[in-house]
Write an enzyme that holds these catalytic residues in place. Structure first.
Site, PDB file in Angstrom:
ATOM      1  N   TYR A 189      59.160  71.749 -33.438  1.00 51.87           N
ATOM      2  CA  TYR A 189      59.532  71.769 -32.020  1.00 51.87           C
ATOM      3  C   TYR A 189      59.751  73.201 -31.509  1.00 51.87           C
ATOM      4  O   TYR A 189      60.572  73.944 -32.060  1.00 51.87           O
ATOM      5  CB  TYR A 189      60.809  70.953 -31.803  1.00 51.87           C
ATOM      6  CG  TYR A 189      61.247  70.878 -30.357  1.00 51.87           C
ATOM      7  CD1 TYR A 189      60.679  69.947 -29.488  1.00 51.87           C
ATOM      8  CD2 TYR A 189      62.216  71.744 -29.862  1.00 51.87           C
ATOM      9  CE1 TYR A 189      61.071  69.879 -28.160  1.00 51.87           C
ATOM     10  CE2 TYR A 189      62.611  71.688 -28.522  1.00 51.87           C
ATOM     11  CZ  TYR A 189      62.032  70.760 -27.688  1.00 51.87           C
ATOM     12  OH  TYR A 189      62.412  70.695 -26.372  1.00 51.87           O
ATOM     13  N   LYS A 216      60.050  64.965 -15.190  1.00 54.01           N
ATOM     14  CA  LYS A 216      61.341  64.279 -15.134  1.00 54.01           C
ATOM     15  C   LYS A 216      61.704  63.829 -13.720  1.00 54.01           C
ATOM     16  O   LYS A 216      62.526  62.927 -13.553  1.00 54.01           O
ATOM     17  CB  LYS A 216      62.451  65.160 -15.722  1.00 54.01           C
ATOM     18  CG  LYS A 216      62.184  65.668 -17.132  1.00 54.01           C
ATOM     19  CD  LYS A 216      61.820  64.559 -18.094  1.00 54.01           C
ATOM     20  CE  LYS A 216      61.592  64.986 -19.538  1.00 54.01           C
ATOM     21  NZ  LYS A 216      60.511  65.940 -19.763  1.00 54.01           N
ATOM     22  N   TYR A 220      55.582  72.052 -24.577  1.00 58.73           N
ATOM     23  CA  TYR A 220      54.979  70.718 -24.351  1.00 58.73           C
ATOM     24  C   TYR A 220      53.504  70.785 -23.954  1.00 58.73           C
ATOM     25  O   TYR A 220      52.624  70.368 -24.693  1.00 58.73           O
ATOM     26  CB  TYR A 220      55.763  69.961 -23.275  1.00 58.73           C
ATOM     27  CG  TYR A 220      57.198  69.693 -23.646  1.00 58.73           C
ATOM     28  CD1 TYR A 220      57.545  68.587 -24.420  1.00 58.73           C
ATOM     29  CD2 TYR A 220      58.213  70.553 -23.219  1.00 58.73           C
ATOM     30  CE1 TYR A 220      58.856  68.342 -24.768  1.00 58.73           C
ATOM     31  CE2 TYR A 220      59.538  70.306 -23.568  1.00 58.73           C
ATOM     32  CZ  TYR A 220      59.854  69.212 -24.334  1.00 58.73           C
ATOM     33  OH  TYR A 220      61.149  68.980 -24.677  1.00 58.73           O
TER      34      TYR A 220
HETATM   35  C1  LIG Z   1      60.059  66.169 -21.139  1.00 58.82           C
HETATM   36  C2  LIG Z   1      58.723  66.786 -21.119  1.00 58.82           C
HETATM   37  C3  LIG Z   1      57.612  66.152 -21.717  1.00 58.82           C
HETATM   38  C4  LIG Z   1      57.724  64.890 -22.519  1.00 58.82           C
HETATM   39  O1  LIG Z   1      57.969  63.745 -21.763  1.00 58.82           O
HETATM   40  P1  LIG Z   1      58.688  62.519 -22.473  1.00 58.82           P
HETATM   41  O2  LIG Z   1      58.738  61.474 -21.452  1.00 58.82           O
HETATM   42  O3  LIG Z   1      60.034  63.031 -22.887  1.00 58.82           O
HETATM   43  O4  LIG Z   1      57.899  62.139 -23.682  1.00 58.82           O
HETATM   44  C5  LIG Z   1      56.383  66.748 -21.615  1.00 58.82           C
HETATM   45  N1  LIG Z   1      56.228  67.921 -20.971  1.00 58.82           N
HETATM   46  C6  LIG Z   1      57.256  68.564 -20.401  1.00 58.82           C
HETATM   47  C7  LIG Z   1      56.996  69.862 -19.746  1.00 58.82           C
HETATM   48  C8  LIG Z   1      58.544  68.021 -20.446  1.00 58.82           C
HETATM   49  O5  LIG Z   1      59.564  68.678 -19.880  1.00 58.82           O
END
Ligand SMILES: *Cc1c(COP(=O)(O)O)cnc(C)c1O
Length: 329
Positions: free
Chosen positions: A260, A49, A286
């Site tokens: 999720y 981010k 993720y």
């Molecule tokens: C937000 C996030 C993602 C996904 O990225 P997007 O741009 O929202 O698809 C992947 N891995 C982590 C650790 C994240 O925080």
């Protein structure tokens, strides 16, 4: 290129490292595997981010904002990175989190508190449904709030990942390597959209494969539609003169497990293998799932032995501690 003229607030440490995972490559017996360390972007334990926030907050500051508002799950990495950015820029930060107040904060939530964010609990509304109400309250109190979109995924956030591919390009040029595949976790679409636009802009041939983290997109759109629309909005915003179409999109939805944030055996294995053989921490929501996807694809014979595959580490390890019960052995 237009994105070079956009206001960009420096927040992270770039370029992030790029290196080979030789042990994991050997253990899995597959292609050469490399990793792009966006878990090392800086800003309170890093993550993808930060790239998005440089452009989003660049605009917020250009508009005179003094307060950031965003939303997410209680363990949102996006919210934690937004809180850290606000702290470093002397801005206020309001986070609207799904769920209800917890007795002991852990993982990202603990960090949100340490970073000085004001937390609003929103029950089932984990995607920012309550933002307009809080934005109005802050405005009435004389503040200049700026809403950071869910997951940082709008055309500005995605621009951070267009730029990320230019960064990767100069690294691979220096290392004299080329990737055949890029694999990463795809969720709110900004990372995926930015990489697709960047690939087309730089005229690269690698295949960009997002591993879907969640089955659903938004209420109105499926995840593939959401990513494609965002990619086109970004291409258009940056005045690239091209379109992205369905045939450009590779989204693998076979690894969403039980939904999720629900940790299954595949995520557990991916987290343990990467930690044990490489000393690198993945997260339960993720990157653990995305690596489980990569491992699954290797085992299915999806890649040739002489191919180069890049795993884009998008961060998230602070959430490990909030999942200690499910991960400890
Ligand atoms: C937000 C996030 C993602 C996904 O990225 P997007 O741009 O929202 O698809 C992947 N891995 C982590 C650790 C994240 O925080």
């Amino acid at each position: 290129m237009k994105h070079l003229e956009l206001p960009r607030q420096p927040l992270g440490f770039f370029p992030t490292p790029l290196h080979e995972l030789a042990n994991l490559g050997r253990v899995l017996g597959g292609p050469r595997i490399f990793i792009k360390r966006d878990d090392q972007t800086g800003l309170a334990l890093g993550g993808n981010k930060v790239r998005k926030l440089e452009y989003i907050i660049g605009r917020a500051l250009a508009q005179g904002a003094d307060t950031l508002i965003t939303a997410g799950a209680a363990q949102s990495n996006h919210c934690r990175q937004t809180a850290a950015a606000a702290a470093s820029l002397n801005m206020a930060c309001h986070l609207i989190l799904g769920g209800s107040a917890q007795k002991t904060a852990n993982g990202n939530l603990l960090l949100d508190q340490l970073l000085g964010a004001e937390i609003h609990w929103a029950g089932r509304h984990r995607k920012g449904e309550d933002i307009p109400k809080i934005e109005e309250e802050l405005r009435n109190a004389g503040l200049q709030p700026f809403v950071v979109p869910y997951g940082g995924s709008n055309e500005l956030g995605a621009t951070g990942f267009v730029e990320a591919l230019r960064e990767l390009d100069s690294q691979t040029f220096a290392m004299q390597i080329d990737f055949d595949h890029i694999v990463f976790a795809s969720s709110s679409g900004g990372t995926h959209a930015g990489l697709m636009v960047g690939k087309k802009l730089l005229k690269k041939d690698y295949e960009i494969t997002g591993i879907a983290i969640d089955k659903v997109g938004s209420a109105e759109k499926s995840l593939p539609e959401l990513i494609l629309d965002l990619a086109n909005a970004t291409a258009n915003y940056l005045e690239t003169g091209f379109q992205i179409d369905t045939s450009d999109l590779i989204l693998n939805e076979n690894y969403t497990g039980a939904g999720y944030g629900i940790i299954g055996e595949a995520e557990r294995e991916a987290i343990r293998l990467t930690a044990k053989h490489e000393g690198i921490l993945l997260d339960p929501v993720y990157t653990g799932r995305a690596m489980a996807g990569l491992i699954g694809l290797i085992r299915k014979g999806r890649f040739k032995k002489n191919e180069f595959v890049l795993f884009w580490h998008t961060g998230g390890a602070p959430a490990l501690f909030a999942s200690a019960d499910e991960l400890s052995m």
